[in-house]
Scaffold this active site. Structure first.
Site, mmCIF file in Angstrom:
data_model
loop_
_atom_site.group_PDB
_atom_site.id
_atom_site.type_symbol
_atom_site.label_atom_id
_atom_site.label_comp_id
_atom_site.label_asym_id
_atom_site.label_seq_id
_atom_site.Cartn_x
_atom_site.Cartn_y
_atom_site.Cartn_z
ATOM 1 C CG ASP A 486 -10.920 -1.337 5.557
ATOM 2 O OD1 ASP A 486 -11.512 -1.999 6.408
ATOM 3 O OD2 ASP A 486 -10.160 -0.388 5.805
HETATM 4 C C1 GLC Z 1 -6.224 0.950 3.761
HETATM 5 C C2 GLC Z 1 -6.634 0.870 5.196
HETATM 6 C C3 GLC Z 1 -6.249 -0.451 5.806
HETATM 7 C C4 GLC Z 1 -6.710 -1.587 4.953
HETATM 8 C C5 GLC Z 1 -6.251 -1.416 3.531
HETATM 9 C C6 GLC Z 1 -6.778 -2.487 2.615
HETATM 10 O O1 GLC Z 1 -4.849 1.035 3.679
HETATM 11 O O2 GLC Z 1 -6.041 1.894 5.937
HETATM 12 O O3 GLC Z 1 -6.796 -0.564 7.085
HETATM 13 O O4 GLC Z 1 -6.214 -2.769 5.489
HETATM 14 O O5 GLC Z 1 -6.672 -0.176 3.035
HETATM 15 O O6 GLC Z 1 -8.138 -2.356 2.404
#
Ligand code: GLC
Ligand code: GLC
Length: 814
Positions: A486
């Protein structure tokens, strides 16, 4: 039983026993399975909500408070001036004995001081919307005693976000009623709410309070509530300000005598036409009916037994006995338990997630199903339907939805280009587990075409073609706002501090590409093709295959850096995760996904990529997300570079992706490495690191700080993490190799010799398989032979058509 400074596992009771109230962080448990939920810490802190932690918060909790974890359902004893809590806090009186037993769906607190023992057992019954507290007070002394027992909790005015912000209104709206031993919270019931809550006890009251200023006092806190210290409630009636519920019971105990009280905190919904029993007086019938179900100690104990039986049943669907009790503890108890919690909560409400920010994540919830489908397949089916209903006909999906409305969250929107393919994983895993092939034909319209009877299969096809239709200059998938990571925001370019990295997108975003999605597409694209064939849709399968083949070719041509897979191309088409980059030279996600997809098994690239992971990313505490860490903020890359080195996505150990390497190593046949990566982050194996780790020693955390961090190996964000489902999936399906397939259960272990011979009981659809895995003295990868009920069979699949009863399976490893 193993012990640390703070507690120990009690496997026979499926409990973790905390032996001090002063753990490095509050160590919590989750209560509830069906609509009504509670978070409860090892000192009985926490809160409860109905279905949606934002919109239907029942009790109030103040995050990031001082001291930490102040607020919860607290019981107090005032023993002739000595005041204490059975949960060890918030009163600072030192107890003669304290323990908290976090179990499957319940938490039990035992506190003892000056011959008085209180046992508080708190749980949410299986089917009811209430929290039951069975509280037993015992006089262990030789003389009779009279003590005062107080309960207390603070109501939230329903919308948790508004409750913590809109004081100019909220200080005037609070309303309560008291009748008998029940305190009713009815704020906003006069207007648009058809629900209220209550807190009752099955004994006559010596007093009560419903107004916080009277019970706690304006300048006191919960460590010294005014009424408790004074030994008497004031029978206050809340009008506005902060409504609370506190009971006072005067308890007389002969020497050796015990008395048990049952407190019930419940939530009820009332038909709009039956809201009132008299003008201004709420209809209490449904509440009274609920209280009556738990108005004796026997009824409460029976409900607790039903709950623990339920959990025993759920956990018995997969049990393992290996040569390492830590593996058994992880897989038989805590990992499965955490899988249920993450399935229920997604990333909404933990001690690190305030429950007001996020709903159910599309990618998160799809992945959470893979650790849970063997427990309650029908619940997974329902979840997949909810998720699919937020997908668009072009395959894109809302990134999140709100559980109360089940509507996609328009504030966040979509364009996270990994989202669609996770649906393929979830559906394939569910169908393999359940055998419910018909589900593929089940109609769930796309969000934007409600009138079209699209099937689940149509959704998978849309997911597949969403990737095909969104390729970049290297014929690799466009990343959109971000992929699984993300924080890799390649189209955001933010220099404005109040802007969200997640939702800001500038420019055309038709250049930046993701190697993680490329691997994901090959892996789950092949799964889509298998599903098309399963349904006899050969022309769909034939049409899809060249796209997958082309992706493999694109990865090899444009995604290989020499010793590992690149991570991405940025908005300028420059590589990320390349030896040519000054920082962020190698990333875990593309190594995991490209190898799990089988890319490079034919030409040595996969092995080289995994060797590079070991060389550059692995450390004592797990596998770091990338190396070297970014030292400066870079608007071209986004949030990943916003974190100080070693934390979160900037070279932290982001545990969720570690199992991808475990799976890949198991596919590669390197049993020792697969097990080693698995154990580095698995709680049962790292109890000795608790002091450093700080979070609960029985569950996974999202993140452990990496090599570049100021404090290394420190965990954060426990409980709600994709790590739970994925590490369970990696251990059961790839290390133990018990892998559901469409036609049966495949047995393809990759087991390190240190695990010894292994016995597994696996319920698969309507069959029960007792599986014995014997070491073969070789690599530990795959099986040399298999017998079913004593008869040798070819291959490594237990065919379900033939073997759908109770069967004994014996395999010998290679
Ligand atoms: C958090 C989010 C997830 C994402 C991860 C890596 O755990 O909930 O959706 O893939 O971060 O950024
Ligand atoms: C609140 C509002 C204000 C309004 C007043 C009377 O103070 O902030 O806008 O005028 O209530 O309703």
């Amino acid at each position: 039983m193993t012990a640390s400074t703070y507690g120990y596992f009690d496997d026979a009771n499926k409990e973790y026993v905390v032996t001090t109230p002063f753990t490095p962080l509050p160590w919590i448990n989750y209560l509830g399975n069906d609509g009504f939920f509670g978070l409860i810490s090892n000192t009985s802190g926490g809160y409860s909500f109905y279905r949606d932690a934002k919109f239907r918060r029942i009790t109030r909790y103040r995050y990031n408070n001082v001291p930490m974890d102040s607020g919860g359902r607290y019981f107090y004893i005032n023993d002739n001036g000595t005041v204490w809590n059975p949960g060890g806090r918030p009163v600072r009186t030192e107890l003669d004995h304290y323990e908290c037993r976090h179990g499957m769906g319940y938490s039990k607190f035992i506190g003892r001081k000056n011959d008085i023992e209180v046992e508080q057992t708190t749980f949410i019954p299986l089917k009811d919307w209430c929290e039951v507290h069975r509280v037993t007070v015992t006089n262990q002394g030789a003389a009779s005693k009279s003590v005062k027992l107080f309960s207390s909790l603070e109501w939230c005015l329903w919308n948790a976000e508004d409750d913590g912000a809109n004081f100019q209104r909220n200080f005037s709206t609070g309303e309560v009623e008291v009748e008998g031993s029940a305190i009713y919270h009815k704020t906003e019931y006069r207007e648009r709410r058809n629900h209220y809550s209550f807190f009752s006890v099955n004994a006559p009251l010596a007093g009560y309070d419903t107004d916080r200023q009277h019970f706690v006092g304006v300048y006191n806190d919960y460590s010294c509530p005014q009424a408790v210290m004074a030994g008497a409630c004031t029978n206050s009636e809340a009008h506005g300000w902060s409504p609370v519920a506190a009971h006072q019971l005067d308890v007389e105990l002969a020497a050796g005598e015990s008395k048990t009280f049952v407190f019930v905190m419940g939530y009820v919904e009332v038909e709009p036409e039956n809201k009132w029993q008299a003008p201004g007086v709420i209809n209490k019938e449904p509440a009274q009916a609920l209280m009556a179900k738990y108005d004796t100690a026997e009824k409460a104990s029976a409900a607790l037994k039903t709950l623990t039986d339920y959990w025993d049943g759920l956990l018995s669907r997969f049990t393992v006995k290996s040569g390492d009790e830590r593996l058994d503890r992880a897989l038989n108890i805590w990992n499965q338990y955490q899988n249920m919690v993450t399935f229920n909560m997604s990333r909404s409400a933990s001690y690190f997630e305030s429950g007001i920010g996020r709903g159910m994540g599309f990618r998160d919830s799809n992945q959470d199903t893979i650790g849970f489908a063997h427990m309650i397949p029908s619940a997974v089916r329902d979840r997949i339907i909810d998720l699919a209903a937020t997908q668009q006909s072009d395959g894109s999906a809302y990134h999140q939805y709100q559980p109360l409305t089940k509507k996609g969250n328009a504030d966040i929107g979509g364009n996270f280009n990994d989202d669609p393919m996770w649906l393929v994983l979830a559906v394939a895993n569910y169908v393999k587990e359940s055998g419910d092939v018909d589900f593929l034909s089940y109609v769930v319209p796309f969000e934007d075409t409600p009138e079209v009877p699209s099937t689940i299969y149509d959704h998978l096809k849309a997911s597949f073609y969403h990737v095909v239709n969104n390729l970049g200059p290297h014929q690799l998938p466009l990343i959109g706002r971000a992929d699984w990571n993300d924080c890799l925001n390649l189209n955001c370019f933010s220099t404005e501090p109040n802007e969200s990295y997640q939702t800001t997108q500038r420019g055309d975003s038709d250049v930046a590409e993701s190697l993680m999605i490329a691997g994901q597409f090959v892996l789950y694209g092949n799964e889509f093709i298998a599903i098309a064939k399963l349904l006899g849709l050969d022309s769909d399968a034939d049409a899809a295959q060249p796209h997958v083949d082309a992706m493999v070719a694109a990865v090899k041509e444009h995604g290989w850096d020499g010793e590992w897979f690149l991570r991405a191309y940025d908005s300028q088409s420059n590589p990320i995760g390349s030896s040519n980059n000054a920082e962020g030279k190698i990333f875990i996600e593309s190594q995991g996904f490209c190898t799990m997809a089988g890319i490079g098994f034919d030409d040595g690239k996969a092995k080289q990529a995994l060797d590079s992971v070991e060389k550059h990313l692995a450390c004592e505490y797990g596998v770091m997300l990338q190396q070297p860490a970014y030292s400066e903020y870079n608007p071209l890359y986004g949030e990943i570079t916003s974190y100080p080195p070693g934390y979160k996505e900037n070279a932290g150990i982001f545990c969720h992706n570690n199992p991808w390497i475990v799976v890949a190593e198991a596919m590669m046949g390197r049993a020792d490495k697969a097990l080693s990566y698995y154990t580095r982050i698995t709680p049962a194996f790292i109890e000795h690191l608790t002091e450093r780790h700080k979070t609960e020693p029985y569950v996974y955390s999202q993140m452990i700080s990496g090599r570049d961090a100021y404090i290394q190996g420190e965990a954060k964000n426990s409980w709600l993490t994709g790590t739970a489902a994925w590490n369970y999936y990696a251990a059961t399906q790839y290390i133990l190799g018990i892998r559901p397939d469409y036609n049966g259960l495949q047995i393809d272990p990759c087991v390190d010799a240190s695990l010894g011979d292994i016995k597994i009981t696996r319920q698969f659809r309507d069959a029960v398989y007792h599986i014995e895995i014997k070491q073969g003295g070789g690599t530990g990868k795959g099986i040399a032979s298999m017998t079913i009920d004593g008869v040798a069979v070819d291959g490594d699949v237990i065919d379900y058509q033939t073997f759908n009863g109770v069967h004994d399976i014996k395999v010998v490893l290679n």
